[in-house]
Design a protein around this motif. Structure first.
Motif, PDB file in Angstrom:
ATOM      1  N   ALA A 178      11.930  -2.437   4.217  1.00 56.06           N
ATOM      2  CA  ALA A 178      11.545  -1.029   4.927  1.00 56.06           C
ATOM      3  C   ALA A 178      12.135   0.159   4.297  1.00 56.06           C
ATOM      4  CB  ALA A 178      12.131  -1.371   6.489  1.00 56.06           C
ATOM      5  N   VAL A 179      11.436   1.285   4.389  1.00 54.81           N
ATOM      6  CA  VAL A 179      11.888   2.488   3.833  1.00 54.81           C
ATOM      7  C   VAL A 179      11.818   3.520   4.914  1.00 54.81           C
ATOM      8  CG1 VAL A 179      11.525   4.213   1.986  1.00 54.81           C
ATOM      9  CG2 VAL A 179      11.003   1.865   1.658  1.00 54.81           C
ATOM     10  N   LEU A 180      12.772   4.223   5.260  1.00 54.31           N
ATOM     11  CA  LEU A 180      12.871   5.624   6.116  1.00 54.31           C
ATOM     12  C   LEU A 180      13.298   6.645   5.416  1.00 54.31           C
ATOM     13  CD1 LEU A 180      12.591   6.418   8.928  1.00 54.31           C
ATOM     14  CD2 LEU A 180      15.009   6.119   9.214  1.00 54.31           C
ATOM     15  N   THR A 181      12.414   7.645   5.357  1.00 55.77           N
ATOM     16  CA  THR A 181      12.554   9.215   4.697  1.00 55.77           C
ATOM     17  C   THR A 181      12.546  10.257   5.688  1.00 55.77           C
ATOM     18  OG1 THR A 181      11.388   8.232   2.766  1.00 55.77           O
ATOM     19  CG2 THR A 181      11.772  10.615   2.978  1.00 55.77           C
ATOM     20  N   ILE A 182      13.513  11.105   5.960  1.00 53.34           N
ATOM     21  CA  ILE A 182      13.713  12.002   6.883  1.00 53.34           C
ATOM     22  C   ILE A 182      14.238  13.307   6.174  1.00 53.34           C
ATOM     23  CG2 ILE A 182      16.122  11.240   7.248  1.00 53.34           C
ATOM     24  CD1 ILE A 182      15.614  12.059  10.341  1.00 53.34           C
ATOM     25  N   GLY A 183      13.577  14.417   6.595  1.00 53.49           N
ATOM     26  CA  GLY A 183      14.138  15.594   6.044  1.00 53.49           C
ATOM     27  C   GLY A 183      13.074  16.703   5.639  1.00 53.49           C
ATOM     28  N   LYS A 184      12.798  17.378   4.631  1.00 54.47           N
ATOM     29  CA  LYS A 184      11.679  18.398   4.408  1.00 54.47           C
ATOM     30  C   LYS A 184      11.386  17.732   3.117  1.00 54.47           C
ATOM     31  CE  LYS A 184      10.755  22.993   3.067  1.00 54.47           C
ATOM     32  NZ  LYS A 184      11.250  24.302   2.667  1.00 54.47           N
ATOM     33  N   PHE A 185      10.183  17.600   2.916  1.00 53.68           N
ATOM     34  CA  PHE A 185       9.248  16.738   1.944  1.00 53.68           C
ATOM     35  C   PHE A 185       7.962  16.996   1.971  1.00 53.68           C
ATOM     36  CE2 PHE A 185      10.492  13.599   4.835  1.00 53.68           C
ATOM     37  CZ  PHE A 185       9.275  12.812   4.899  1.00 53.68           C
ATOM     38  N   GLY A 186       7.011  16.463   1.055  1.00 54.67           N
ATOM     39  CA  GLY A 186       5.619  16.806   1.282  1.00 54.67           C
ATOM     40  C   GLY A 186       4.946  15.348   1.861  1.00 54.67           C
ATOM     41  N   VAL A 187       4.085  15.550   2.820  1.00 54.01           N
ATOM     42  CA  VAL A 187       3.124  14.462   3.298  1.00 54.01           C
ATOM     43  C   VAL A 187       2.688  13.680   2.162  1.00 54.01           C
ATOM     44  CG1 VAL A 187       1.255  13.785   4.912  1.00 54.01           C
ATOM     45  CG2 VAL A 187       2.869  15.872   5.579  1.00 54.01           C
ATOM     46  N   GLY A 188       2.127  14.473   1.317  1.00 51.73           N
ATOM     47  CA  GLY A 188       1.542  13.777   0.025  1.00 51.73           C
ATOM     48  C   GLY A 188       2.479  12.908  -0.896  1.00 51.73           C
ATOM     49  N   ASP A 189       3.708  13.292  -0.557  1.00 54.43           N
ATOM     50  CA  ASP A 189       4.625  12.494  -1.174  1.00 54.43           C
ATOM     51  C   ASP A 189       4.616  10.932  -0.918  1.00 54.43           C
ATOM     52  OD1 ASP A 189       5.692  14.722  -2.612  1.00 54.43           O
ATOM     53  OD2 ASP A 189       7.475  14.988  -1.244  1.00 54.43           O
ATOM     54  N   VAL A 190       4.187  10.790   0.215  1.00 57.62           N
ATOM     55  CA  VAL A 190       4.435   9.384   0.932  1.00 57.62           C
ATOM     56  C   VAL A 190       2.852   8.827   0.957  1.00 57.62           C
ATOM     57  CG1 VAL A 190       5.092   7.997   2.969  1.00 57.62           C
ATOM     58  CG2 VAL A 190       6.416   9.858   1.903  1.00 57.62           C
ATOM     59  N   PHE A 191       1.827   9.543   1.690  1.00 57.64           N
ATOM     60  CA  PHE A 191       0.678   9.081   1.962  1.00 57.64           C
ATOM     61  C   PHE A 191      -0.431   9.758   0.929  1.00 57.64           C
ATOM     62  CE2 PHE A 191       3.057   9.821   5.731  1.00 57.64           C
ATOM     63  CZ  PHE A 191       2.756   8.552   6.680  1.00 57.64           C
ATOM     64  N   ASP A 192      -1.570   9.059   0.827  1.00 55.27           N
ATOM     65  CA  ASP A 192      -2.704   9.360   0.017  1.00 55.27           C
ATOM     66  C   ASP A 192      -2.350   9.653  -1.587  1.00 55.27           C
ATOM     67  OD1 ASP A 192      -5.493   9.723  -0.218  1.00 55.27           O
ATOM     68  OD2 ASP A 192      -5.078  11.908  -0.220  1.00 55.27           O
ATOM     69  N   THR A 193      -1.298   8.623  -2.032  1.00 57.63           N
ATOM     70  CA  THR A 193      -1.079   8.714  -3.242  1.00 57.63           C
ATOM     71  C   THR A 193      -1.991   8.062  -4.311  1.00 57.63           C
ATOM     72  OG1 THR A 193       0.324   6.765  -3.374  1.00 57.63           O
ATOM     73  CG2 THR A 193       1.401   8.730  -2.737  1.00 57.63           C
ATOM     74  N   ASN A 194      -1.975   8.440  -5.489  1.00 58.00           N
ATOM     75  CA  ASN A 194      -2.922   7.799  -6.467  1.00 58.00           C
ATOM     76  C   ASN A 194      -2.582   7.982  -7.808  1.00 58.00           C
ATOM     77  OD1 ASN A 194      -5.458   7.567  -8.221  1.00 58.00           O
ATOM     78  ND2 ASN A 194      -6.259   6.904  -6.249  1.00 58.00           N
ATOM     79  N   SER A 195      -2.580   6.720  -8.455  1.00 60.80           N
ATOM     80  CA  SER A 195      -1.769   6.694  -9.916  1.00 60.80           C
ATOM     81  C   SER A 195      -2.790   7.861 -10.795  1.00 60.80           C
ATOM     82  CB  SER A 195      -1.873   5.370 -10.628  1.00 60.80           C
ATOM     83  OG  SER A 195      -1.192   4.528  -9.723  1.00 60.80           O
ATOM     84  N   TYR A 196      -3.647   8.096 -10.648  1.00 66.64           N
ATOM     85  CA  TYR A 196      -4.700   8.995 -11.674  1.00 66.64           C
ATOM     86  C   TYR A 196      -5.023  10.205 -11.121  1.00 66.64           C
ATOM     87  CZ  TYR A 196      -5.281   4.193 -12.852  1.00 66.64           C
ATOM     88  OH  TYR A 196      -5.266   2.697 -13.444  1.00 66.64           O
ATOM     89  N   ALA A 197      -4.985  10.568  -9.836  1.00 67.49           N
ATOM     90  CA  ALA A 197      -5.435  11.981  -9.088  1.00 67.49           C
ATOM     91  C   ALA A 197      -4.396  12.254  -8.229  1.00 67.49           C
ATOM     92  CB  ALA A 197      -6.727  11.987  -9.117  1.00 67.49           C
ATOM     93  N   HIS A 198      -3.061  12.673  -8.481  1.00 69.22           N
ATOM     94  CA  HIS A 198      -2.106  13.172  -7.406  1.00 69.22           C
ATOM     95  C   HIS A 198      -1.148  14.215  -7.733  1.00 69.22           C
ATOM     96  CE1 HIS A 198      -0.638  12.578  -3.510  1.00 69.22           C
ATOM     97  NE2 HIS A 198       0.464  12.130  -4.018  1.00 69.22           N
ATOM     98  N   ASP A 199      -1.152  14.454  -9.225  1.00 68.32           N
ATOM     99  CA  ASP A 199      -0.263  15.567  -9.647  1.00 68.32           C
ATOM    100  C   ASP A 199      -0.629  16.551 -10.278  1.00 68.32           C
ATOM    101  OD1 ASP A 199       2.028  16.793 -10.298  1.00 68.32           O
ATOM    102  OD2 ASP A 199       3.083  15.132 -11.289  1.00 68.32           O
TER     103      ASP A 199
END
Length: 462
Positions: A178-199
């Motif tokens: 289980a992983v819990l992340t709290i604070g200021k960051f990007g929604v896209g850091d956690v959701f809708d990631t993709n190895s080929y098109a995300h950065d």
């Protein structure tokens, strides 16, 4: 070279020099987005032991110059793409992290930013540079983009090694966790990631390629929010949920501080292999809650009063939701393919991302193994973005969206965008890219374009 750009490059050099003298283990992982929780699928996890890091300092710097020659532009509005222009952007980010106890990581990401997107980041819903923020400045400035804490709780199922990367300390973790992340960051850091098109710093530049264009994720004008995300990994499955602050006003610079206007996100991911090649499918949903306007309400009020269309006058507390599907599949060690498709409520104004109600994309990334450049990459993709009838009526009445608005829209059409890039890895820490984008019907307008957008990108990371 302008004095402002010289100052930005000097800041980058200082950042790299500071890291070079820091007594930390800083292994560079190529083509890994600077995400908060870019978790590798268990099927492709690194197997070799990795020494556990207690703290680390890493960094990146990216320079992009992008331009478009002339194209058909019989009329322009407040948010139109302008022909015959070139703009540059620069950013340098420091990633400093510490492990206070087992499973815990605290990270801070101060960043130097400078520059402008084409037409001040306006004119195309699928904007051609995700390195261009909605806030441009000529002089370099420093902003705190991320400040967050992440706790990983092991739940057994075996373990895997984790190599050190941006916002990720090297070590080991349980496959089930289980992983819990709290604070200021990007929604896209956690959701809708993709190895080929995300950065946009290393792969595709277009906004609607690096994320699903219809995913109206919570963010300030720089793309970050404050909130919390929870993830549960069990074998080949992961479930994610999150709650984030929206900006105070649509596309605004200031975030809500107490979830007065907020977004709820959910995602389910399944990882698998086909003929020994890893793949993944993710289904992501979002629900925004705040003061939004219905497009038809804004148009009706403008017609009744004879005043310009202003959605601020018809905003009421309501919800807007959407769903997207994201697939990636390695075909071999050299070739990977990906696809996304998304749909959101097109009767209500988008809030924090861009003016896209439906989207579909398909693309591929090819490593240069066959021509003796194993670290180089060729990427090619196409995306089609569309809007609903109410959204078209709003733009035709003179309304301005998050990014688009030509003053009228008598001949609407879907945005069709093709992007191709070549990334040349010059050394372990430097890559150079050439990028081309063909944009038909920019701003959903058949009367304007097509636009040809060329870009040069220089990226360094340690």
């Amino acid at each position: 070279m302008t004095d402002h750009l010289r100052a930005a490059l000097s800041a980058s050099a200082a950042l790299f020099a500071m890291a070079a003298s820091a007594p930390v283990y800083a292994q560079v992982i190529k083509d890994t987005p600077p995400a908060v929780a870019q978790e590798a699928p268990a099927s492709v996890a690194e197997k070799a032991p990795v020494a556990e890091e207690r703290f680390a300092v890493r960094g990146q710097a990216t320079f992009v110059v992008q331009g478009t020659p002339g194209f058909a532009s019989p009329y322009q509005g407040g948010n139109s793409l302008t022909p015959n222009q070139a703009k540059e952007t620069f950013d340098a980010t420091l990633y400093a992290g510490v492990r206070p106890w087992r499973g815990g990581e605290a990270w801070i990401n101060p960043e130097v930013d400078q520059g402008f997107g084409l037409s001040n980041t306006l004119g195309v819903a699928g904007f051609p540079s995700a390195e261009a923020y909605k806030v441009g400045k000529r002089a370099p400035y420093v902003r705190l983009q991320r400040l967050f804490f992440r706790q990983t709780i092991g739940l057994g199922g075996g373990s895997e090694a984790v190599a050190g990367s941006f916002n990720q300390l090297a070590g080991a973790r349980d496959l089930n966790r289980a992983v819990l992340t709290i604070g200021k960051f990007g929604v896209g850091d956690v959701f809708d990631t993709n190895s080929y098109a995300h950065d946009a710093r290393v792969d595709f530049l277009n906004w609607s390629m690096v994320d699903a264009g219809s995913f109206d994720y919570a963010a300030d004008a720089w793309g970050y929010s404050t909130g919390v995300a929870a993830e549960w990994y069990r074998g080949p499955w992961t479930v994610r949920v999150g709650a984030f602050n929206l900006s105070k006003v649509p596309n605004g610079e200031t975030l809500e501080s107490g979830f007065g206007q907020f977004q709820l996100d959910g995602e389910i991911e399944h990882r698998y292999t086909i003929n020994g090649n890893p793949g993944a499918i993710r289904v992501t949903v979002f629900r925004n809650r705040g003061r939004f306007s219905r497009f038809d309400d804004a148009v009706t009020l403008a017609r009744a009063t004879g005043q310009p269309v202003d959605p601020a006058l018809t905003r009421e507390r309501r919800s807007r939701a959407g769903i997207s599907v994201n697939v990636e599949q390695a075909m071999s060690k050299a070739v990977g393919v990906f696809a996304r498709a998304g749909l959101a409520d097109g009767s209500i104004e988008p809030y924090d991302f861009t003016d896209i109600d439906r989207t579909a994309q398909l693309g591929a990334a090819i490593k240069g193994i066959s021509w003796g450049r194993a670290s180089d990459t060729i990427g090619i993709a196409e995306v089609v973005n569309g809007i609903a009838g109410a959204h078209r009526r709003y733009l035709n009445a003179g309304g301005l969206g998050v990014l688009v608005g030509d003053g009228r829209l008598p001949n609407p059409g879907a945005e069709l965008i093709t992007e191709a890039y070549y990334s040349f890895v010059a050394s372990k820490i430097v890559s150079i890219s050439a990028d081309y984008q063909f944009i038909a019907n920019p701003g959903y307008n058949r009367d304007r374009g097509p636009a040809h957008v060329l870009a040069f990108r220089l990226h360094g990371a340690f």
